[in-house]
Design a protein around this motif. Structure first.
Motif, PDB file in Angstrom:
ATOM      1  N   ARG A   1       1.719 -45.087 -29.056  1.00 25.37           N
ATOM      2  CA  ARG A   1       0.976 -46.142 -28.346  1.00 25.37           C
ATOM      3  C   ARG A   1       0.480 -47.196 -29.327  1.00 25.37           C
ATOM      4  O   ARG A   1       0.573 -48.389 -29.060  1.00 25.37           O
ATOM      5  N   ASN A   2      -0.051 -46.735 -30.457  1.00 28.84           N
ATOM      6  CA  ASN A   2      -0.566 -47.669 -31.451  1.00 28.84           C
ATOM      7  C   ASN A   2       0.557 -48.574 -31.982  1.00 28.84           C
ATOM      8  O   ASN A   2       0.397 -49.783 -32.097  1.00 28.84           O
ATOM      9  N   LEU A   3       1.720 -47.961 -32.270  1.00 24.84           N
ATOM     10  CA  LEU A   3       2.850 -48.742 -32.780  1.00 24.84           C
ATOM     11  C   LEU A   3       3.396 -49.688 -31.710  1.00 24.84           C
ATOM     12  O   LEU A   3       3.952 -50.731 -32.017  1.00 24.84           O
ATOM     13  N   MET A   4       3.210 -49.317 -30.447  1.00 22.68           N
ATOM     14  CA  MET A   4       3.652 -50.163 -29.329  1.00 22.68           C
ATOM     15  C   MET A   4       2.613 -51.235 -28.985  1.00 22.68           C
ATOM     16  O   MET A   4       2.758 -51.922 -27.986  1.00 22.68           O
ATOM     17  N   LEU A   5       1.558 -51.332 -29.808  1.00 20.49           N
ATOM     18  CA  LEU A   5       0.489 -52.312 -29.594  1.00 20.49           C
ATOM     19  C   LEU A   5      -0.235 -52.119 -28.262  1.00 20.49           C
ATOM     20  O   LEU A   5      -0.560 -53.093 -27.573  1.00 20.49           O
ATOM     21  N   ALA A   6      -0.479 -50.867 -27.911  1.00 20.81           N
ATOM     22  CA  ALA A   6      -1.223 -50.584 -26.679  1.00 20.81           C
ATOM     23  C   ALA A   6      -2.692 -50.975 -26.849  1.00 20.81           C
ATOM     24  O   ALA A   6      -3.179 -51.116 -27.962  1.00 20.81           O
ATOM     25  N   SER A   7      -3.391 -51.143 -25.727  1.00 19.90           N
ATOM     26  CA  SER A   7      -4.835 -51.409 -25.787  1.00 19.90           C
ATOM     27  C   SER A   7      -5.517 -50.219 -26.440  1.00 19.90           C
ATOM     28  O   SER A   7      -5.149 -49.075 -26.178  1.00 19.90           O
ATOM     29  N   PRO A   8      -6.520 -50.481 -27.267  1.00 19.50           N
ATOM     30  CA  PRO A   8      -7.204 -49.359 -27.926  1.00 19.50           C
ATOM     31  C   PRO A   8      -7.966 -48.502 -26.927  1.00 19.50           C
ATOM     32  O   PRO A   8      -8.394 -48.999 -25.878  1.00 19.50           O
TER      33      PRO A   8
ATOM     34  N   HIS B   1      -6.755 -66.628 -19.649  1.00 20.04           N
ATOM     35  CA  HIS B   1      -5.419 -66.054 -19.444  1.00 20.04           C
ATOM     36  C   HIS B   1      -4.762 -65.762 -20.789  1.00 20.04           C
ATOM     37  O   HIS B   1      -5.373 -65.971 -21.827  1.00 20.04           O
ATOM     38  N   HIS B   2      -3.509 -65.306 -20.750  1.00 14.72           N
ATOM     39  CA  HIS B   2      -2.765 -64.923 -21.960  1.00 14.72           C
ATOM     40  C   HIS B   2      -3.580 -63.983 -22.835  1.00 14.72           C
ATOM     41  O   HIS B   2      -3.673 -64.189 -24.049  1.00 14.72           O
ATOM     42  N   LEU B   3      -4.166 -62.971 -22.254  1.00 12.03           N
ATOM     43  CA  LEU B   3      -4.982 -62.057 -23.049  1.00 12.03           C
ATOM     44  C   LEU B   3      -4.105 -60.995 -23.711  1.00 12.03           C
ATOM     45  O   LEU B   3      -3.241 -60.407 -23.074  1.00 12.03           O
ATOM     46  N   HIS B   4      -4.333 -60.785 -25.003  1.00  4.79           N
ATOM     47  CA  HIS B   4      -3.682 -59.686 -25.726  1.00  4.79           C
ATOM     48  C   HIS B   4      -4.772 -58.858 -26.376  1.00  4.79           C
ATOM     49  O   HIS B   4      -5.660 -59.410 -27.011  1.00  4.79           O
ATOM     50  N   LEU B   5      -4.675 -57.548 -26.216  1.00  2.00           N
ATOM     51  CA  LEU B   5      -5.674 -56.657 -26.793  1.00  2.00           C
ATOM     52  C   LEU B   5      -4.907 -55.539 -27.471  1.00  2.00           C
ATOM     53  O   LEU B   5      -4.068 -54.893 -26.854  1.00  2.00           O
ATOM     54  N   TRP B   6      -5.165 -55.328 -28.766  1.00  7.19           N
ATOM     55  CA  TRP B   6      -4.423 -54.288 -29.471  1.00  7.19           C
ATOM     56  C   TRP B   6      -5.258 -53.719 -30.599  1.00  7.19           C
ATOM     57  O   TRP B   6      -6.359 -54.194 -30.877  1.00  7.19           O
ATOM     58  N   GLN B   7      -4.685 -52.695 -31.240  1.00  9.12           N
ATOM     59  CA  GLN B   7      -5.365 -52.004 -32.324  1.00  9.12           C
ATOM     60  C   GLN B   7      -4.819 -52.559 -33.635  1.00  9.12           C
ATOM     61  O   GLN B   7      -3.629 -52.443 -33.896  1.00  9.12           O
ATOM     62  N   MET B   8      -5.690 -53.152 -34.449  1.00 11.84           N
ATOM     63  CA  MET B   8      -5.224 -53.694 -35.733  1.00 11.84           C
ATOM     64  C   MET B   8      -4.940 -52.542 -36.688  1.00 11.84           C
ATOM     65  O   MET B   8      -3.851 -52.367 -37.195  1.00 11.84           O
ATOM     66  N   THR B   9      -5.996 -51.742 -36.940  1.00 10.29           N
ATOM     67  CA  THR B   9      -5.843 -50.542 -37.750  1.00 10.29           C
ATOM     68  C   THR B   9      -6.427 -49.433 -36.894  1.00 10.29           C
ATOM     69  O   THR B   9      -6.871 -49.691 -35.779  1.00 10.29           O
TER      70      THR B   9
ATOM     71  N   ALA C   1      -8.360 -55.747 -31.909  1.00 10.16           N
ATOM     72  CA  ALA C   1      -8.217 -57.198 -31.972  1.00 10.16           C
ATOM     73  C   ALA C   1      -7.933 -57.734 -30.573  1.00 10.16           C
ATOM     74  O   ALA C   1      -7.337 -57.053 -29.745  1.00 10.16           O
ATOM     75  N   LEU C   2      -8.357 -58.964 -30.333  1.00  6.68           N
ATOM     76  CA  LEU C   2      -8.142 -59.562 -29.014  1.00  6.68           C
ATOM     77  C   LEU C   2      -7.854 -61.044 -29.197  1.00  6.68           C
ATOM     78  O   LEU C   2      -8.460 -61.702 -30.038  1.00  6.68           O
ATOM     79  N   GLN C   3      -6.895 -61.548 -28.421  1.00  4.96           N
ATOM     80  CA  GLN C   3      -6.737 -63.008 -28.392  1.00  4.96           C
ATOM     81  C   GLN C   3      -6.574 -63.431 -26.941  1.00  4.96           C
ATOM     82  O   GLN C   3      -5.997 -62.714 -26.123  1.00  4.96           O
TER      83      GLN C   3
END
Length: 309
Positions: free
Chosen positions: A214-221, A243-251, A256-258
């Motif tokens: 999941r982490n490697l797939m950039l899933a939401s933390p 809109h265009h929200l991205h939420l993922w695990q940096m480390t 991280a969120l944009q």
């Protein structure tokens, strides 16, 4: 470059274990395993014991999993550069993926061996095998203890730790099974224990590999819901839409969120104020890297999806 935010995220996680000290522990664990491997191979060749050599191979696989974990830790601590703008933190996840995958293969092989021995129980081996397994168990437990504390906070070390644990369990199976065969000729005990251990390792590796993928797939933390955060952003005063929200695990310990913010007020200072409020709200929720793109309501992206592109 990147140093300003590179370090603030690390202090509160590793305050109880210094990375360098952690490296020393892992390196020490590797050394113990390699020494044992060499000793077992020499012993096996001298005594003609296949069991000793087989056990040496096991310990060598542990040493390799620890070596992979060790180098991944080193690489992960490099600061971000032009080639890796997100930094190298993912190296630990890649290493964990490799180690869990090999562990799943090992446990399937163990199961196969167990079944083969159920069908055709092996001949009685002497005490040598049991004693060897006893020595191996001590080393495996020592290695596991060296990496125990680190394994609680790092998926990478946890993968290597479970490798060692599985080996310790394997040694335990040989001790119990071997002793019972020698004393009472209960030949089915060994394969039954082997199958149980194979099942347990497979279960551990399969449950632990999920979060890594999941982490490697950039899933939401874990602990953050993208839709929930989007709602909070849209509730902030002055935000017309997002809109265009991205939420993922940096480390492993940084989210991280944009997102694109559509601001109802065309006045620039007010827009900056809205941006700062949204950022503060997200940082308070534990998201350390926040990137916001501001758009005026009149010229916002048309029909933009709320999440993703």
């Amino acid at each position: 470059m990147g140093h300003s935010h590179d370090h603030h995220g690390h202090h509160h996680h590793h305050h109880h274990i210094d990375p360098e000290a952690g490296d020393r522990q892992v390196a020490f664990a590797v050394a113990i395993n390699l020494l044992l491997t060499v000793a077992q191979i020499i012993g096996g060749v001298v005594s003609g014991s296949i069991a000793l050599i087989a056990d040496a191979v096991h310990n060598f696989s542990d040493a390799i999993s620890l070596v992979i974990a060790f180098f991944a830790r080193k690489i992960a601590r490099r600061p971000a550069d032009a080639r890796m703008t997100f930094g190298y933190g993912r190296a630990e996840m890649v290493a964990a993926l490799v180690n869990y995958t090999t562990l799943i293969v090992i446990s399937l092989y163990l199961a196969w061996e167990g079944i083969a021995r159920l069908i055709d129980p092996p001949a009685i081996q002497g005490w040598t095998v049991v004693i060897v397994a006893g020595i191996a168990l001590v080393i495996d437990l020592a290695t596991a203890l060296l990496t125990l504390r680190l394994s609680k906070e790092s998926a990478n070390i946890r993968a290597a730790f479970i490798h060692n644990l599985s080996d310790a369990l394997g040694s335990l199976a040989v001790i119990v099974g071997g002793t019972l065969v020698i004393l009472y000729d209960w030949r089915l005990v060994d394969p039954i224990i082997t199958l149980m251990i194979a099942g347990y390792i497979l279960y551990l590796a399969a449950t632990e590999i999920g979060p890594v993928i999941r982490n490697l797939m950039l899933a939401s933390p874990d602990g953050h819901d993208a839709e929930d955060l989007l709602e909070h952003i849209q509730e902030e005063e002055g935000v017309a839409a997002a809109h265009h929200l991205h939420l993922w695990q940096m480390t492993e310990h940084e989210a991280a969120l944009q997102v694109h913010l559509v601001v109802s007020d065309p006045d620039w200072p007010a827009a900056m104020d809205i941006r700062n409020r949204v950022r503060a709200m997200l940082v308070a929720k534990g998201i350390s890297h926040v990137t916001l793109e501001i758009e005026r309501a009149s010229e916002a992206c048309p029909n933009a999806p709320l999440i993703g592109h």
